[in-house]
Design a protein around this motif. Structure first.
Motif, PDB file in Angstrom:
ATOM      1  N   SER A  90       0.841  -1.192   0.000  1.00 52.51           N
ATOM      2  CA  SER A  90       0.000   0.000   0.000  1.00 52.51           C
ATOM      3  C   SER A  90       0.876   1.242   0.000  1.00 52.51           C
ATOM      4  CB  SER A  90      -0.910   0.000   1.233  1.00 52.51           C
ATOM      5  OG  SER A  90      -0.120   0.028   2.412  1.00 52.51           O
ATOM      6  N   PRO A  91       0.352   2.380  -0.505  1.00 51.43           N
ATOM      7  CA  PRO A  91       1.114   3.633  -0.454  1.00 51.43           C
ATOM      8  C   PRO A  91       1.442   4.003   0.980  1.00 51.43           C
ATOM      9  CG  PRO A  91      -0.808   3.835  -1.879  1.00 51.43           C
ATOM     10  CD  PRO A  91      -0.962   2.550  -1.133  1.00 51.43           C
ATOM     11  N   ARG A  92       2.635   4.559   1.182  1.00 50.08           N
ATOM     12  CA  ARG A  92       3.036   4.958   2.523  1.00 50.08           C
ATOM     13  C   ARG A  92       4.023   6.104   2.437  1.00 50.08           C
ATOM     14  NH1 ARG A  92       3.893   1.040   5.657  1.00 50.08           N
ATOM     15  NH2 ARG A  92       2.897  -0.511   4.310  1.00 50.08           N
ATOM     16  N   GLY A  93       4.221   6.778   3.558  1.00 53.48           N
ATOM     17  CA  GLY A  93       5.175   7.871   3.611  1.00 53.48           C
ATOM     18  C   GLY A  93       4.485   9.221   3.640  1.00 53.48           C
ATOM     19  N   THR A  94       5.292  10.278   3.605  1.00 54.86           N
ATOM     20  CA  THR A  94       4.784  11.655   3.641  1.00 54.86           C
ATOM     21  C   THR A  94       4.676  12.209   2.234  1.00 54.86           C
ATOM     22  OG1 THR A  94       5.781  12.041   5.810  1.00 54.86           O
ATOM     23  CG2 THR A  94       5.186  13.982   4.518  1.00 54.86           C
ATOM     24  N   LEU A  95       3.511  12.762   1.914  1.00 56.05           N
ATOM     25  CA  LEU A  95       3.247  13.352   0.605  1.00 56.05           C
ATOM     26  C   LEU A  95       3.116  14.859   0.777  1.00 56.05           C
ATOM     27  CD1 LEU A  95       2.482  12.659  -2.433  1.00 56.05           C
ATOM     28  CD2 LEU A  95       0.110  12.910  -1.678  1.00 56.05           C
ATOM     29  N   ARG A  96       3.995  15.634   0.109  1.00 56.30           N
ATOM     30  CA  ARG A  96       3.969  17.098   0.212  1.00 56.30           C
ATOM     31  C   ARG A  96       3.267  17.664  -1.018  1.00 56.30           C
ATOM     32  NH1 ARG A  96       8.231  20.453   0.793  1.00 56.30           N
ATOM     33  NH2 ARG A  96       7.082  21.602   2.386  1.00 56.30           N
ATOM     34  N   VAL A  97       2.145  18.366  -0.783  1.00 55.95           N
ATOM     35  CA  VAL A  97       1.285  18.865  -1.852  1.00 55.95           C
ATOM     36  C   VAL A  97       1.143  20.377  -1.718  1.00 55.95           C
ATOM     37  CG1 VAL A  97      -1.006  18.735  -2.915  1.00 55.95           C
ATOM     38  CG2 VAL A  97       0.008  16.688  -1.874  1.00 55.95           C
ATOM     39  N   ASN A  98       1.220  21.081  -2.852  1.00 52.57           N
ATOM     40  CA  ASN A  98       0.966  22.516  -2.893  1.00 52.57           C
ATOM     41  C   ASN A  98      -0.203  22.771  -3.830  1.00 52.57           C
ATOM     42  OD1 ASN A  98       1.581  25.198  -4.627  1.00 52.57           O
ATOM     43  ND2 ASN A  98       2.135  25.514  -2.494  1.00 52.57           N
ATOM     44  N   ALA A  99      -1.082  23.718  -3.461  1.00 58.60           N
ATOM     45  CA  ALA A  99      -2.252  24.007  -4.299  1.00 58.60           C
ATOM     46  C   ALA A  99      -2.655  25.459  -4.118  1.00 58.60           C
ATOM     47  CB  ALA A  99      -3.415  23.086  -3.928  1.00 58.60           C
ATOM     48  N   LEU A 128      -1.237  25.683   1.026  1.00 53.86           N
ATOM     49  CA  LEU A 128      -2.072  26.452   0.109  1.00 53.86           C
ATOM     50  C   LEU A 128      -1.420  27.805  -0.114  1.00 53.86           C
ATOM     51  CD1 LEU A 128      -5.619  25.639   1.537  1.00 53.86           C
ATOM     52  CD2 LEU A 128      -4.329  24.429  -0.241  1.00 53.86           C
ATOM     53  N   ASP A 129      -1.195  28.132  -1.392  1.00 53.66           N
ATOM     54  CA  ASP A 129      -0.440  29.343  -1.718  1.00 53.66           C
ATOM     55  C   ASP A 129      -0.718  29.683  -3.174  1.00 53.66           C
ATOM     56  OD1 ASP A 129       1.407  31.366  -2.066  1.00 53.66           O
ATOM     57  OD2 ASP A 129       2.966  30.349  -0.910  1.00 53.66           O
ATOM     58  N   ALA A 143       2.459  19.709  -7.171  1.00 50.55           N
ATOM     59  CA  ALA A 143       1.847  21.033  -7.080  1.00 50.55           C
ATOM     60  C   ALA A 143       0.690  21.075  -8.069  1.00 50.55           C
ATOM     61  CB  ALA A 143       2.858  22.136  -7.402  1.00 50.55           C
ATOM     62  N   ILE A 144      -0.455  21.557  -7.613  1.00 55.33           N
ATOM     63  CA  ILE A 144      -1.620  21.709  -8.487  1.00 55.33           C
ATOM     64  C   ILE A 144      -1.605  23.130  -9.020  1.00 55.33           C
ATOM     65  CG2 ILE A 144      -4.136  21.653  -8.620  1.00 55.33           C
ATOM     66  CD1 ILE A 144      -4.036  19.673  -6.254  1.00 55.33           C
ATOM     67  N   ARG A 145      -1.645  23.256 -10.331  1.00 55.21           N
ATOM     68  CA  ARG A 145      -1.597  24.579 -10.954  1.00 55.21           C
ATOM     69  C   ARG A 145      -2.779  24.766 -11.887  1.00 55.21           C
ATOM     70  NH1 ARG A 145       4.903  25.229 -12.243  1.00 55.21           N
ATOM     71  NH2 ARG A 145       5.548  25.431 -10.076  1.00 55.21           N
ATOM     72  N   ILE A 146      -3.285  25.988 -11.919  1.00 52.70           N
ATOM     73  CA  ILE A 146      -4.396  26.323 -12.813  1.00 52.70           C
ATOM     74  C   ILE A 146      -3.834  27.286 -13.837  1.00 52.70           C
ATOM     75  CG2 ILE A 146      -6.798  27.080 -12.923  1.00 52.70           C
ATOM     76  CD1 ILE A 146      -6.931  26.671  -9.881  1.00 52.70           C
ATOM     77  N   ARG A 147      -3.068  26.741 -14.759  1.00 54.62           N
ATOM     78  CA  ARG A 147      -2.382  27.542 -15.779  1.00 54.62           C
ATOM     79  C   ARG A 147      -1.721  26.586 -16.753  1.00 54.62           C
ATOM     80  NH1 ARG A 147       1.594  31.317 -14.000  1.00 54.62           N
ATOM     81  NH2 ARG A 147       0.126  31.910 -12.374  1.00 54.62           N
ATOM     82  N   ARG A 148      -1.105  27.138 -17.768  1.00 50.44           N
ATOM     83  CA  ARG A 148      -0.317  26.336 -18.677  1.00 50.44           C
ATOM     84  C   ARG A 148       1.023  26.018 -18.035  1.00 50.44           C
ATOM     85  NH1 ARG A 148      -3.407  23.939 -21.824  1.00 50.44           N
ATOM     86  NH2 ARG A 148      -1.666  23.517 -23.223  1.00 50.44           N
ATOM     87  N   PHE A 269      -3.580  21.334 -13.796  1.00 48.90           N
ATOM     88  CA  PHE A 269      -2.459  20.424 -14.009  1.00 48.90           C
ATOM     89  C   PHE A 269      -1.878  20.028 -12.657  1.00 48.90           C
ATOM     90  CE2 PHE A 269      -2.541  22.641 -18.066  1.00 48.90           C
ATOM     91  CZ  PHE A 269      -2.230  21.641 -18.978  1.00 48.90           C
ATOM     92  N   ALA A 270      -1.374  18.808 -12.582  1.00 46.92           N
ATOM     93  CA  ALA A 270      -0.492  18.412 -11.490  1.00 46.92           C
ATOM     94  C   ALA A 270       0.919  18.392 -12.051  1.00 46.92           C
ATOM     95  CB  ALA A 270      -0.860  17.035 -10.959  1.00 46.92           C
ATOM     96  N   VAL A 271       1.838  19.085 -11.381  1.00 43.98           N
ATOM     97  CA  VAL A 271       3.225  19.104 -11.832  1.00 43.98           C
ATOM     98  C   VAL A 271       4.092  18.487 -10.751  1.00 43.98           C
ATOM     99  CG1 VAL A 271       2.935  21.071 -13.364  1.00 43.98           C
ATOM    100  CG2 VAL A 271       3.582  21.464 -10.993  1.00 43.98           C
ATOM    101  N   MET A 272       5.116  17.737 -11.184  1.00 42.30           N
ATOM    102  CA  MET A 272       5.957  16.973 -10.273  1.00 42.30           C
ATOM    103  C   MET A 272       7.401  17.027 -10.725  1.00 42.30           C
ATOM    104  SD  MET A 272       3.263  13.921 -10.515  1.00 42.30           S
ATOM    105  CE  MET A 272       2.816  14.670 -12.084  1.00 42.30           C
ATOM    106  N   PRO A 273       8.346  16.894  -9.796  1.00 44.15           N
ATOM    107  CA  PRO A 273       9.746  16.759 -10.196  1.00 44.15           C
ATOM    108  C   PRO A 273       9.939  15.452 -10.959  1.00 44.15           C
ATOM    109  CG  PRO A 273       9.558  17.261  -7.850  1.00 44.15           C
ATOM    110  CD  PRO A 273       8.185  16.918  -8.331  1.00 44.15           C
TER     111      PRO A 273
END
Length: 313
Positions: A90-99, A128-129, A143-148, A269-273
């Motif tokens: 199962s998924p585990r660990g810390t998930l860092r999300v920005n929106a 949230l930022d 990071a969730i972005r509302i843009r191109r 969009f969701a953007v990730m490293p």
């Protein structure tokens, strides 16, 4: 070649959390040991990685370069670890999300709450930022972005459309008249969101003709909910995402205008490293988020916008 991965992990954790104390707590080591790891790493590389004062900690240019590489490296290591686990893991660990702030407050809280129920071994750090964060340097998984997407080094996944609507209160339109052409907005009080990709410019299209309109008014700001309330109170015309304005549109406290014109819209969009998209906890959250939003987000259903159209930018 860096020989001490523990020191590198300590550095990456400090860079992500912005604090020696918080990083030491997360890693289960003393603050003194964390400082020693950084000192050893700086000595090995022959450069300063962190600027430290009593009130602030920041990365040097060399530190930013190393942190970008370290984030990718540990993402790849985590991916390899997840791949080695049994398929039933199962998924585990810390998930860092920005929106973005308004989207997070209005909609993401419930989505994250449902995700935590489904994945009890995952911890979520949600920030949230409305500014565009540096996903790599600030240590975010998603990071969730509302843009191109404007950074080709990031991995992007399209989540959902982000419909935009031009609207105003019935009282404002009765007082000032309803615009019939986008350029008539230049004579109106418009409520301007400061973080639009094209600052102070609203774009429309009809019959293959695009109109870019510079707008202005007595109020501009960096929060969509505040601007929407000003529109409801009759202070001007607003270009608002429907995920903010949907309830006011249904209640009739805001009325859409310029319905014969398509608004050039962004998207979610969701953007990730690089290397993060295959990490199990990241993949699980992306799948959950995509399912929760869908091609027809729930806030767009049954809106009184029969003649209103939007077009992807």
């Amino acid at each position: 070649m860096i020989r001490d991965l523990i020191a590198l992990k300590t550095f990456a954790t400090i860079a992500a959390l912005g604090s020696f104390a918080r990083a030491a707590d997360k890693l289960g080591i003393s603050r003194g040991m964390a400082s020693k790891h950084i000192a050893d790493l700086e000595a090995e590389l022959g450069v300063k990685l962190l600027n430290r004062t009593t009130r602030q900690l920041s990365l040097t240019e060399a530190g930013r370069t190393l942190n970008a590489t370290a984030t990718t490296l540990f993402g790849l290591l985590e991916t390899a670890e997840q791949d080695i686990r049994a398929s039933t893991a199962s998924p585990r660990g810390t998930l860092r999300v920005n929106a973005p702030m308004s989207f997070g407050v209005l909609h993401l809280g419930r989505i994250v709450s449902d995700f935590l129920k489904q994945c009890p071994d995952v911890e979520v750090e949600l920030t949230l930022d409305d500014r565009v964060v540096n996903v790599v340097e600030e240590g975010y998984d998603i990071a969730i972005r509302i843009r191109r997407l404007d950074d080709s080094t990031l991995v992007a996944r399209h989540l959902a459309p982000a419909r935009m609507v031009v609207c105003a209160s019935p009282a404002y339109l009765e007082r000032r008249g309803e615009p019939e052409h986008p350029h008539e907005l230049e004579r109106h009080d418009c409520l301007v969101y400061d973080y639009l990709a094209r600052h102070g410019t609203w774009s429309f299209e009809r019959g293959g003709v695009r109109e870019d309109v510079r707008v202005g008014g007595r109020l501009r700001g960096n929060n969509g909910e505040v601007l929407m309330q000003a529109a409801i109170d009759g202070h001007g015309i607003i270009l608002s995402p429907t995920f903010i304005a949907h309830e006011a549109l249904r209640a009739g406290t805001l009325k859409p205008v310029l319905c014969d014109w398509s608004v050039v819209e962004p998207a979610f969009f969701a953007v990730m490293p690089p290397g993060r998209v295959d990490v199990l906890k990241v993949r699980a959250f992306l799948d959950h988020l995509s399912k929760a939003l869908g091609r027809d987000p729930y806030w767009d259903r049954n809106l009184p916008l029969e003649r209103f159209r939007t077009r992807a930018a």
